[in-house]
Design a protein around this motif. Structure first.
Motif, PDB file in Angstrom:
ATOM      1  N   SER A   1      10.157 -16.444  65.373  1.00  0.00           N
ATOM      2  CA  SER A   1       8.641 -16.154  65.162  1.00  0.00           C
ATOM      3  C   SER A   1       8.440 -14.692  64.626  1.00  0.00           C
ATOM      4  CB  SER A   1       8.007 -16.211  66.359  1.00  0.00           C
ATOM      5  OG  SER A   1       8.115 -15.217  67.190  1.00  0.00           O
ATOM      6  N   GLU A   2       7.425 -14.604  63.914  1.00  0.00           N
ATOM      7  CA  GLU A   2       6.988 -13.329  63.357  1.00  0.00           C
ATOM      8  C   GLU A   2       7.158 -12.173  64.213  1.00  0.00           C
ATOM      9  OE1 GLU A   2       3.702 -11.313  60.521  1.00  0.00           O
ATOM     10  OE2 GLU A   2       3.380 -13.035  61.685  1.00  0.00           O
ATOM     11  N   ARG A   3       6.654 -12.585  65.317  1.00  0.00           N
ATOM     12  CA  ARG A   3       6.577 -11.475  66.504  1.00  0.00           C
ATOM     13  C   ARG A   3       7.884 -10.803  66.857  1.00  0.00           C
ATOM     14  NH1 ARG A   3       2.150 -15.260  69.421  1.00  0.00           N
ATOM     15  NH2 ARG A   3       3.663 -16.535  69.970  1.00  0.00           N
ATOM     16  N   ALA A   4       8.683 -12.084  66.852  1.00  0.00           N
ATOM     17  CA  ALA A   4      10.111 -11.836  67.338  1.00  0.00           C
ATOM     18  C   ALA A   4      10.819 -10.974  66.452  1.00  0.00           C
ATOM     19  CB  ALA A   4      10.802 -13.092  67.741  1.00  0.00           C
ATOM     20  N   ALA A   5      10.504 -11.440  64.997  1.00  0.00           N
ATOM     21  CA  ALA A   5      11.314 -10.632  63.884  1.00  0.00           C
ATOM     22  C   ALA A   5      10.998  -9.105  64.195  1.00  0.00           C
ATOM     23  CB  ALA A   5      10.962 -11.382  62.640  1.00  0.00           C
ATOM     24  N   LEU A   6       9.629  -8.760  64.333  1.00  0.00           N
ATOM     25  CA  LEU A   6       9.234  -7.683  64.213  1.00  0.00           C
ATOM     26  C   LEU A   6       9.735  -6.891  65.524  1.00  0.00           C
ATOM     27  CD1 LEU A   6       7.749  -5.072  62.993  1.00  0.00           C
ATOM     28  CD2 LEU A   6       5.837  -5.500  64.740  1.00  0.00           C
ATOM     29  N   ALA A   7       9.934  -7.414  66.666  1.00  0.00           N
ATOM     30  CA  ALA A   7      10.398  -6.634  67.928  1.00  0.00           C
ATOM     31  C   ALA A   7      12.036  -6.781  67.878  1.00  0.00           C
ATOM     32  CB  ALA A   7       9.939  -7.554  69.066  1.00  0.00           C
TER      33      ALA A   7
ATOM     34  N   ALA B   1      13.635 -19.009  68.668  1.00  0.00           N
ATOM     35  CA  ALA B   1      13.171 -17.732  69.446  1.00  0.00           C
ATOM     36  C   ALA B   1      11.904 -17.038  69.385  1.00  0.00           C
ATOM     37  CB  ALA B   1      14.163 -16.713  68.866  1.00  0.00           C
ATOM     38  N   GLU B   2      11.436 -16.726  70.279  1.00  0.00           N
ATOM     39  CA  GLU B   2      10.158 -16.274  70.472  1.00  0.00           C
ATOM     40  C   GLU B   2       9.726 -14.887  71.280  1.00  0.00           C
ATOM     41  OE1 GLU B   2       7.233 -15.942  69.916  1.00  0.00           O
ATOM     42  OE2 GLU B   2       6.305 -17.744  69.051  1.00  0.00           O
ATOM     43  N   ASN B   3       9.045 -14.273  71.230  1.00  0.00           N
ATOM     44  CA  ASN B   3       8.666 -12.994  72.090  1.00  0.00           C
ATOM     45  C   ASN B   3       7.465 -13.114  72.614  1.00  0.00           C
ATOM     46  OD1 ASN B   3       8.312 -10.426  73.196  1.00  0.00           O
ATOM     47  ND2 ASN B   3      10.030  -9.650  71.928  1.00  0.00           N
ATOM     48  N   PHE B   4       7.228 -13.440  73.634  1.00  0.00           N
ATOM     49  CA  PHE B   4       5.925 -13.487  74.442  1.00  0.00           C
ATOM     50  C   PHE B   4       5.432 -12.175  75.150  1.00  0.00           C
ATOM     51  CE2 PHE B   4       6.983 -18.092  74.235  1.00  0.00           C
ATOM     52  CZ  PHE B   4       6.000 -18.528  73.162  1.00  0.00           C
ATOM     53  N   ASP B   5       6.139 -11.280  75.187  1.00  0.00           N
ATOM     54  CA  ASP B   5       6.086 -10.291  76.180  1.00  0.00           C
ATOM     55  C   ASP B   5       4.673  -9.465  75.514  1.00  0.00           C
ATOM     56  OD1 ASP B   5       8.278 -10.211  77.710  1.00  0.00           O
ATOM     57  OD2 ASP B   5       9.403  -8.905  76.247  1.00  0.00           O
TER      58      ASP B   5
ATOM     59  N   GLY C   1       9.630   2.145  71.839  1.00  0.00           N
ATOM     60  CA  GLY C   1      10.964   1.178  72.108  1.00  0.00           C
ATOM     61  C   GLY C   1      10.730  -0.247  72.035  1.00  0.00           C
ATOM     62  N   GLY C   2      11.846  -0.984  72.477  1.00  0.00           N
ATOM     63  CA  GLY C   2      11.636  -2.470  72.543  1.00  0.00           C
ATOM     64  C   GLY C   2      10.238  -3.073  72.904  1.00  0.00           C
ATOM     65  N   ALA C   3       9.880  -2.513  74.077  1.00  0.00           N
ATOM     66  CA  ALA C   3       8.520  -2.962  74.588  1.00  0.00           C
ATOM     67  C   ALA C   3       7.343  -2.893  73.614  1.00  0.00           C
ATOM     68  CB  ALA C   3       8.371  -2.327  75.947  1.00  0.00           C
ATOM     69  N   VAL C   4       7.484  -1.906  72.996  1.00  0.00           N
ATOM     70  CA  VAL C   4       6.243  -1.742  72.065  1.00  0.00           C
ATOM     71  C   VAL C   4       6.270  -2.370  70.743  1.00  0.00           C
ATOM     72  CG1 VAL C   4       4.921   0.165  70.763  1.00  0.00           C
ATOM     73  CG2 VAL C   4       5.766   0.798  72.793  1.00  0.00           C
ATOM     74  N   ARG C   5       7.564  -2.667  70.290  1.00  0.00           N
ATOM     75  CA  ARG C   5       7.853  -3.255  69.008  1.00  0.00           C
ATOM     76  C   ARG C   5       7.420  -5.032  69.537  1.00  0.00           C
ATOM     77  NH1 ARG C   5      13.010  -0.751  68.913  1.00  0.00           N
ATOM     78  NH2 ARG C   5      14.138  -2.849  69.505  1.00  0.00           N
ATOM     79  N   GLY C   6       7.681  -5.295  70.641  1.00  0.00           N
ATOM     80  CA  GLY C   6       7.118  -6.744  70.813  1.00  0.00           C
ATOM     81  C   GLY C   6       5.737  -6.813  71.229  1.00  0.00           C
ATOM     82  N   ALA C   7       4.919  -5.779  71.316  1.00  0.00           N
ATOM     83  CA  ALA C   7       3.347  -5.727  71.683  1.00  0.00           C
ATOM     84  C   ALA C   7       2.920  -5.443  70.319  1.00  0.00           C
ATOM     85  CB  ALA C   7       3.180  -4.665  72.905  1.00  0.00           C
ATOM     86  N   LEU C   8       3.286  -4.868  69.293  1.00  0.00           N
ATOM     87  CA  LEU C   8       2.659  -4.326  68.159  1.00  0.00           C
ATOM     88  C   LEU C   8       2.000  -5.242  67.521  1.00  0.00           C
ATOM     89  CD1 LEU C   8       2.156  -1.538  67.171  1.00  0.00           C
ATOM     90  CD2 LEU C   8       3.687  -2.025  65.360  1.00  0.00           C
ATOM     91  N   LEU C   9       2.314  -6.590  67.233  1.00  0.00           N
ATOM     92  CA  LEU C   9       1.216  -7.420  66.349  1.00  0.00           C
ATOM     93  C   LEU C   9       0.263  -8.250  67.221  1.00  0.00           C
ATOM     94  CD1 LEU C   9       4.372  -9.243  64.227  1.00  0.00           C
ATOM     95  CD2 LEU C   9       2.650  -7.515  63.523  1.00  0.00           C
ATOM     96  N   PRO C  10       0.815  -8.574  68.330  1.00  0.00           N
ATOM     97  CA  PRO C  10      -0.407  -9.176  69.253  1.00  0.00           C
ATOM     98  C   PRO C  10      -1.510  -7.942  69.371  1.00  0.00           C
ATOM     99  CG  PRO C  10       1.574  -9.776  70.339  1.00  0.00           C
ATOM    100  CD  PRO C  10       2.018  -8.740  69.278  1.00  0.00           C
ATOM    101  N   PHE C  11      -1.212  -6.565  69.631  1.00  0.00           N
ATOM    102  CA  PHE C  11      -2.112  -5.738  69.768  1.00  0.00           C
ATOM    103  C   PHE C  11      -3.099  -5.605  68.428  1.00  0.00           C
ATOM    104  CE2 PHE C  11      -1.885  -2.607  73.475  1.00  0.00           C
ATOM    105  CZ  PHE C  11      -1.174  -3.420  74.310  1.00  0.00           C
ATOM    106  N   ILE C  12      -2.359  -5.505  67.160  1.00  0.00           N
ATOM    107  CA  ILE C  12      -3.079  -5.357  66.093  1.00  0.00           C
ATOM    108  C   ILE C  12      -4.228  -6.726  65.748  1.00  0.00           C
ATOM    109  CG2 ILE C  12      -2.956  -5.512  63.385  1.00  0.00           C
ATOM    110  CD1 ILE C  12      -0.208  -4.044  63.910  1.00  0.00           C
ATOM    111  N   ALA C  13      -3.469  -7.838  66.278  1.00  0.00           N
ATOM    112  CA  ALA C  13      -4.188  -9.041  66.136  1.00  0.00           C
ATOM    113  C   ALA C  13      -5.686  -9.023  67.197  1.00  0.00           C
ATOM    114  CB  ALA C  13      -3.341 -10.079  66.671  1.00  0.00           C
TER     115      ALA C  13
END
Ligand code: ATR
Length: 277
Positions: free
Chosen positions: A80-86, A101-105, A132-144
């Protein structure tokens, strides 16, 4: 035979995922099992072999935790796009011979803040500590979630800048170091997504960033009143929370993705909550 799922990590002894997914399956009446697998740390391709063995035995999906999130990303056929950014994966679905593959964090974190803690981010000033990794995973959902301002602060400022530079240019999103926070306005929401709390450390965040009517969120779970939450409380912040809700919400996202039915989360969050003090 019941559909098989599992979480894979190393170590894996303390995982709550089998309990959470077991309760979800019970509540939604899904015929499935969910176990825990201690993945091999070496040789390098042993992780992928373990996943493929699970698939060959009829496995339908997996959650992935430390230290395998990057290896799971590498072996996926679709991301997914968010997994790709993370660059990291926390859930996989096995279908038609492919690994999706997904990243739901990050989505789990946003749902916990907005729905469980009743703090919608739209129009709010949001500060995220860490890059770090936690922020990379959260960035797109935060922007959304459309905050008025989203600031990513990190000790290593270049890392924060590089991350911000990876997403589409957006004036509301900026990167900075901790010193620059001294001269900024207060934030409605401050999220500690550094790994500092895991070692009992405090990111060098000035107490002036907190707003008394705002929220301070610690990503770590079950660590009690961490130095970050203590700082927030001493600064008069009313709403302080740790990552228990995020843990359960990311699990619910994966469950809904796998099974097509969304489980309820409140009772499980209550059950897993460790009092902050
Ligand atoms: P994770 O995948 O858990 O995010 P990571 O990718 O190793 O782990 O990133 C850890 C994050 O915590 C980084 O942003 C790190 O800051 P630097 O990039 O500047 O090293 C941050 N971090 C760790 N310990 C910290 C501390 N004591 N104070 C502030 N930030 C800290």
């Amino acid at each position: 035979m019941s559909d098989r799922y599992a979480v894979i990590g190393n170590p894996i002894g303390h995982t709550k995922s089998p309990l959470i997914h077991g309760l979800f399956a019970e509540e939604t009446g899904q015929d499935m099992t969910y176990g825990a697998i201690e993945g091999p740390l070496e040789p390098a391709d042993a992780f992928a072999d373990t996943v493929r063995t699970f698939i060959a035995a009829g496995g339908k999906g997996m959650n992935v935790t430390a230290p395998f999130k990057l290896q799971a990303f590498a072996m996926a056929d679709e991301r997914s796009e968010r997994a790709a950014l993370a660059g990291a994966v926390n859930a996989m679905k096995f279908e038609n011979g492919r690994i999706v593959a997904e990243n739901f964090d990050g989505v789990g974190l946003v749902r916990d803040i907005e729905i469980n803690l009743h703090q919608p981010m739209a129009g709010k000033r949001v500060l995220v500590l860490g890059a770090g990794g936690a922020v990379r995973g959260a960035l797109l959902p935060f922007i959304a979630a459309r905050p008025a301002r989203l600031v990513i602060a990190n000790r290593n400022v270049e890392k924060a800048r590089a991350l911000v530079g990876q997403v589409a240019a957006d004036a509301t999103l900026t990167a900075c170091g901790y010193a620059e926070l001294e001269s900024m306005e207060q934030f409605d929401l401050v999220v500690n997504a550094t790994s500092a709390s895991l070692t009992g450390q405090l990111p060098p965040v000035p107490p002036g960033v907190f707003s008394a009517s705002g929220t301070a969120y610690e990503l770590a779970y079950g660590k009690g009143l961490t130095p970050f939450l203590r700082l927030a409380r001493n600064a008069g912040v009313q709403g302080i929370a740790d990552g228990v809700g995020m843990l359960v919400e990311q699990a619910a996202e994966a469950f809904a993705w796998w099974r097509g039915v969304r489980p309820r989360t409140h009772a499980i969050i209550d059950r897993l909550t460790v009092p902050l003090d």
